[in-house]
Design a protein around this motif. Structure first.
Motif, PDB file in Angstrom:
ATOM      1  N   GLU A 132     -12.498   9.444  34.447  1.00 44.21           N
ATOM      2  CA  GLU A 132     -11.045   9.142  35.007  1.00 44.21           C
ATOM      3  C   GLU A 132     -10.629   7.708  34.161  1.00 44.21           C
ATOM      4  O   GLU A 132      -9.338   7.697  33.620  1.00 44.21           O
ATOM      5  N   GLN A 133     -11.178   6.844  33.731  1.00 43.69           N
ATOM      6  CA  GLN A 133     -10.887   5.763  32.796  1.00 43.69           C
ATOM      7  C   GLN A 133     -10.697   6.521  31.418  1.00 43.69           C
ATOM      8  O   GLN A 133      -9.665   6.027  30.745  1.00 43.69           O
ATOM      9  N   ILE A 134     -11.463   7.240  31.002  1.00 43.07           N
ATOM     10  CA  ILE A 134     -11.273   7.932  29.589  1.00 43.07           C
ATOM     11  C   ILE A 134      -9.918   8.675  29.689  1.00 43.07           C
ATOM     12  O   ILE A 134      -9.184   8.655  28.509  1.00 43.07           O
ATOM     13  N   ASP A 135      -9.612   9.290  30.666  1.00 36.24           N
ATOM     14  CA  ASP A 135      -8.400  10.133  30.816  1.00 36.24           C
ATOM     15  C   ASP A 135      -7.389   8.936  30.743  1.00 36.24           C
ATOM     16  O   ASP A 135      -6.451   9.387  29.833  1.00 36.24           O
ATOM     17  N   MET A 136      -7.427   8.001  31.419  1.00 31.28           N
ATOM     18  CA  MET A 136      -6.123   7.092  31.305  1.00 31.28           C
ATOM     19  C   MET A 136      -6.066   6.472  30.166  1.00 31.28           C
ATOM     20  O   MET A 136      -4.776   6.131  29.372  1.00 31.28           O
ATOM     21  N   ILE A 137      -7.238   6.125  29.225  1.00 29.97           N
ATOM     22  CA  ILE A 137      -6.953   5.684  27.954  1.00 29.97           C
ATOM     23  C   ILE A 137      -6.487   6.652  26.863  1.00 29.97           C
ATOM     24  O   ILE A 137      -5.550   6.170  26.120  1.00 29.97           O
ATOM     25  N   GLU A 138      -6.726   8.020  27.265  1.00 30.54           N
ATOM     26  CA  GLU A 138      -6.185   8.913  26.492  1.00 30.54           C
ATOM     27  C   GLU A 138      -4.552   8.979  26.577  1.00 30.54           C
ATOM     28  O   GLU A 138      -3.854   8.985  25.828  1.00 30.54           O
ATOM     29  N   LYS A 139      -4.304   8.729  27.858  1.00 27.18           N
ATOM     30  CA  LYS A 139      -2.588   8.729  28.193  1.00 27.18           C
ATOM     31  C   LYS A 139      -2.134   7.552  27.334  1.00 27.18           C
ATOM     32  O   LYS A 139      -1.080   7.772  26.958  1.00 27.18           O
ATOM     33  N   ILE A 140      -2.619   6.620  27.326  1.00 27.10           N
ATOM     34  CA  ILE A 140      -2.313   5.115  26.976  1.00 27.10           C
ATOM     35  C   ILE A 140      -1.971   5.611  25.403  1.00 27.10           C
ATOM     36  O   ILE A 140      -1.082   5.240  24.748  1.00 27.10           O
ATOM     37  N   ILE A 223      -9.593  -1.433  33.072  1.00 27.16           N
ATOM     38  CA  ILE A 223      -8.962  -0.239  33.046  1.00 27.16           C
ATOM     39  C   ILE A 223      -9.800   0.280  34.252  1.00 27.16           C
ATOM     40  O   ILE A 223      -9.061   1.508  34.694  1.00 27.16           O
ATOM     41  N   GLU A 224     -10.994  -0.217  34.642  1.00 25.43           N
ATOM     42  CA  GLU A 224     -11.665   0.511  35.965  1.00 25.43           C
ATOM     43  C   GLU A 224     -10.623   0.320  37.213  1.00 25.43           C
ATOM     44  O   GLU A 224     -10.378   1.377  37.974  1.00 25.43           O
ATOM     45  N   CYS A 225     -10.059  -0.649  37.499  1.00 23.10           N
ATOM     46  CA  CYS A 225      -9.293  -0.910  38.653  1.00 23.10           C
ATOM     47  C   CYS A 225      -7.939  -0.119  38.713  1.00 23.10           C
ATOM     48  O   CYS A 225      -7.438   0.476  39.514  1.00 23.10           O
ATOM     49  N   SER A 226      -7.298   0.113  37.271  1.00 17.40           N
ATOM     50  CA  SER A 226      -6.332   1.046  37.305  1.00 17.40           C
ATOM     51  C   SER A 226      -6.551   2.489  37.588  1.00 17.40           C
ATOM     52  O   SER A 226      -5.920   3.034  38.375  1.00 17.40           O
ATOM     53  N   ALA A 227      -7.588   2.735  37.177  1.00 13.04           N
ATOM     54  CA  ALA A 227      -8.127   4.186  37.176  1.00 13.04           C
ATOM     55  C   ALA A 227      -8.292   4.492  38.612  1.00 13.04           C
ATOM     56  O   ALA A 227      -7.944   5.674  39.234  1.00 13.04           O
ATOM     57  N   MET A 228      -9.196   3.646  39.186  1.00 12.12           N
ATOM     58  CA  MET A 228      -9.607   3.678  40.638  1.00 12.12           C
ATOM     59  C   MET A 228      -8.489   3.709  41.572  1.00 12.12           C
ATOM     60  O   MET A 228      -8.438   4.511  42.501  1.00 12.12           O
ATOM     61  N   SER A 229      -7.551   2.719  41.416  1.00 12.95           N
ATOM     62  CA  SER A 229      -6.641   2.516  42.494  1.00 12.95           C
ATOM     63  C   SER A 229      -5.813   3.892  42.366  1.00 12.95           C
ATOM     64  O   SER A 229      -4.990   4.196  43.277  1.00 12.95           O
ATOM     65  N   THR A 230      -5.166   4.095  41.061  1.00  8.15           N
ATOM     66  CA  THR A 230      -4.359   5.352  41.110  1.00  8.15           C
ATOM     67  C   THR A 230      -5.006   6.619  41.614  1.00  8.15           C
ATOM     68  O   THR A 230      -4.493   7.381  42.225  1.00  8.15           O
ATOM     69  N   LYS A 231      -6.564   6.815  41.321  1.00  5.84           N
ATOM     70  CA  LYS A 231      -6.856   7.740  41.883  1.00  5.84           C
ATOM     71  C   LYS A 231      -7.020   8.148  43.421  1.00  5.84           C
ATOM     72  O   LYS A 231      -6.669   8.991  44.004  1.00  5.84           O
ATOM     73  N   TYR A 232      -7.114   6.824  44.198  1.00  7.57           N
ATOM     74  CA  TYR A 232      -7.192   6.991  45.396  1.00  7.57           C
ATOM     75  C   TYR A 232      -6.047   6.486  46.237  1.00  7.57           C
ATOM     76  O   TYR A 232      -6.114   6.745  47.491  1.00  7.57           O
ATOM     77  N   LEU A 233      -5.218   5.739  45.504  1.00 11.96           N
ATOM     78  CA  LEU A 233      -4.100   5.255  46.427  1.00 11.96           C
ATOM     79  C   LEU A 233      -2.860   5.778  45.676  1.00 11.96           C
ATOM     80  O   LEU A 233      -1.718   5.709  46.347  1.00 11.96           O
ATOM     81  N   GLY A 234      -2.812   6.704  44.587  1.00  8.97           N
ATOM     82  CA  GLY A 234      -1.688   7.081  43.802  1.00  8.97           C
ATOM     83  C   GLY A 234      -1.031   6.205  42.938  1.00  8.97           C
ATOM     84  O   GLY A 234      -1.650   5.052  42.648  1.00  8.97           O
ATOM     85  N   GLU A 235      -0.073   6.510  42.565  1.00 11.77           N
ATOM     86  CA  GLU A 235       0.589   6.084  41.264  1.00 11.77           C
ATOM     87  C   GLU A 235       1.173   4.757  41.514  1.00 11.77           C
ATOM     88  O   GLU A 235       1.343   3.705  40.679  1.00 11.77           O
ATOM     89  N   GLN A 236       1.584   4.624  42.896  1.00 13.94           N
ATOM     90  CA  GLN A 236       2.170   3.368  43.353  1.00 13.94           C
ATOM     91  C   GLN A 236       1.759   2.986  44.798  1.00 13.94           C
ATOM     92  O   GLN A 236       1.706   4.246  45.764  1.00 13.94           O
ATOM     93  N   PHE A 237       1.137   2.119  45.343  1.00 14.38           N
ATOM     94  CA  PHE A 237       0.629   1.716  46.424  1.00 14.38           C
ATOM     95  C   PHE A 237       1.134   0.423  46.774  1.00 14.38           C
ATOM     96  O   PHE A 237       2.012   0.022  46.105  1.00 14.38           O
TER      97      PHE A 237
END
Length: 496
Positions: A132-140, A223-237
């Motif tokens: 998930e973290q790699i995915d997010m980095i690629e997005k960035i 990046i870990e917190c961004s990736a995991m919060s997005t995964k489990y709580l959505g884009e905005q929580f």
RNA sequence: GGUUCCGUGGCCGAGCGGCUAGGCAAAGCUCUGCAAAAGCUUCUACAGCGGUUCGAAUCCGCUCGGGACCUCCA
């Protein structure tokens, strides 16, 4: 019920709390880095947010509480030191990183348990979310806000700041950050000094490493917190929590990363707890003034005059508002210990208070109780003011004891009022503040033994055989059990 | 240096324009065979100096003192 207001670090204001989805709350709290043992300072956020979690549930929200375990990436220094030693001495005693992580994760969970912290809904690990973290980095990267240098990826803060309010949370200006002259690892690779790592290429001696599109390496811290919060709580929580010392750079970076990936700030409300200090200085590694939780519980530390139980520490922490610093001190901890005992004793009394509705009701007294109970909710709704809640509970304690001692006439409260007070007291003490009776395990069969001793002592006293009666009481006291002759002829006891 | 927060009675700490939280400690009293617990009472503070206001611990200014962040950090 009044409505909840929370202090939002992002706006620096107290705001009405309105969840994104009515009835549901998503809360993310930065968890521990399990490369070492937790100290007293670490206990604060987890107790603070546990109470917040409990209170939100009390208010009827369905809460998904996510608290991560940071088990990757930041062992660089330790790892290197270990490597150096190893290269000198040979390879035999090498520690498998996951062994270390497992050990301290277990220890952390043990401490959380002793504090009576509820388990989070999800407790994701950084190592379990590399993909998930790699995915997010690629997005960035594809959005143009990151760049690759020698197998490492950095976030382009300057470019980001041109389009978004970088530094808003921590009150920092990007120009000021340029002033900083620090020699950080990989500084020469960055285009600008304030850029931060999304992914770092692993040097050969680095033990924790994963494959990525940019070569073997490990994720950056934020990046870990961004990736995991997005995964489990959505884009905005709703709520993002953590210690104040994480505001910069950690949370600021999280905001930047998530904003690029998800097009808005990750959390609506940012809540930050203040630090625990020792002689006014933050407890932390750099000051060498930290007291480990195991030491707190055992009393084995030069700064400690005695051992302090998990509940004493919990009470001690809750006696201060979470946004204020809390100064450690033996005297203060001892005061907490005694205060907590007083609270429990009165709670025991409350549960035993009887009532007789046939007598004249003292409406004024009932009103006092109702008001005090209502104020508990108001205090919590005012940015979780647990200090005020405790003060409120103590005014109830005073009234309860007055009823017991006869200063206030008992049996003048309606069953309805009595039930309400009992319910509120229990809800706050146990469910919301999460305090628990540390002697519960000792009760049970012991109670029956004590009843027997009380009976024998009563007989001795009737014969004015005070030698025997005092012997029983004194010996019990040595075992930590206080026997008390009440005014009404009853005998009660409490555990120290 | 930049940003920012704070200084409350013996200790820890709420408060954020008027109603002088609370816990612990200390002293006295009541109750008690003696204790313990509890109750009652006492000690009543807001770093200093100005200003705003009918009124300030609370707002503004200055001075002094102490933190935190700017690097890993709960």
């Amino acid at each position: 019920m009044t409505s909840l207001k929370v202090h939002n670090s992002y706006t620096r204001q107290k705001e009405l709390f309105t969840p994104i989805t009515p009835g549901h709350v998503g809360m993310y709290v930065c968890g521990p880095t399990v490369s070492g043992e937790s100290h007293l300072g670490h206990a604060r956020p987890f107790i603070t947010f546990d109470v917040i979690y409990r209170y939100l549930r009390y208010k009827g929200y369905k809460v998904r509480y996510v608290r991560n375990i940071t088990d990757a990436g930041h062992f660089e220094e330790e790892g290197r030191q270990a490597e150096d030693k190893i290269s000198k001495k040979a390879v035999i005693e090498k520690l498998e990183p996951m062994e270390l992580v497992q050990k301290y994760t277990n220890l952390f969970h043990w401490a959380m348990n002793r504090f009576n912290n509820l388990e989070p809904s999800i407790e994701p690990t950084a190592t379990g979310h590399i993909v998930e973290q790699i995915d997010m980095i690629e997005k960035i990267l594809s959005a143009g806000y990151g760049y690759v240098v020698n197998g490492s990826v950095y976030f382009d803060v300057k470019k980001y700041a041109a389009a978004y309010p970088y530094g808003k949370l921590s009150g920092r200006k990007i120009e000021d950050l340029l002033e900083t002259t620090r020699d950080l690892d990989g500084q020469d690779e960055k285009i600008n000094k304030q850029d931060f790592a999304l992914w770092k290429a692993a040097p050969p001696e680095h033990i924790m490493r994963w494959n990525s599109p940019w070569g073997e390496g490990f994720p950056g811290w934020h990046i870990e917190c961004s990736a995991m919060s997005t995964k489990y709580l959505g884009e905005q929580f709703d709520i993002h929590g953590g210690g104040m010392d994480l505001m910069f750079p950690h949370h600021e970076s999280e905001i930047a990363q998530s904003t690029i990936c998800n097009h808005h700030t990750p959390a609506r409300y940012w809540l930050h707890n203040n630090m625990i200090t020792v002689n006014g200085k933050k407890m932390g590694k750099s000051y060498g003034n930290q007291i480990m939780l195991t030491q707190m519980f055992s009393g084995e530390h030069p700064l400690l005059s005695q051992a302090f139980s998990p509940m004493t520490i919990r009470f001690f922490i809750l006696q201060t508002h979470y946004r204020s610093t809390l100064d450690f001190g033996n005297e203060a901890l001892q005061a907490a210990e005694k205060g907590l005992k007083r609270l429990w004793d009165a709670y025991g009394e409350l549960r035993q208070l009887d009532f007789d509705p046939s007598k004249n009701r003292n409406l004024e007294l009932e009103n006092t109780f109702y008001t005090a109970c209502r104020e508990l909710d108001e205090s919590m709704d005012d940015d979780f003011n647990t200090a005020k809640v405790l003060a409120g509970l103590f005014t109830l304690v005073n009234h309860i004891n007055s009823l017991k001692s006869g200063v206030l006439e008992r049996d003048t409260m309606s069953a309805e009022c009595y039930a309400f007070v009992k319910k509120q007291f229990s809800a706050y003490l146990e469910d919301i503040l999460g305090l628990q009776d540390e002697h519960a395990a000792e009760r049970g069969r012991l109670n029956q033994v004590l009843d027997l001793l009380i009976e024998i002592r009563r007989e001795a006293k009737a014969k004015k055989d005070y030698a025997t009666s005092d012997k029983i009481r004194n010996q019990l006291q040595r075992l930590g059990i206080l026997m008390k002759d009440e005014k009404n002829g009853q005998v009660s006891y409490s555990f120290e």
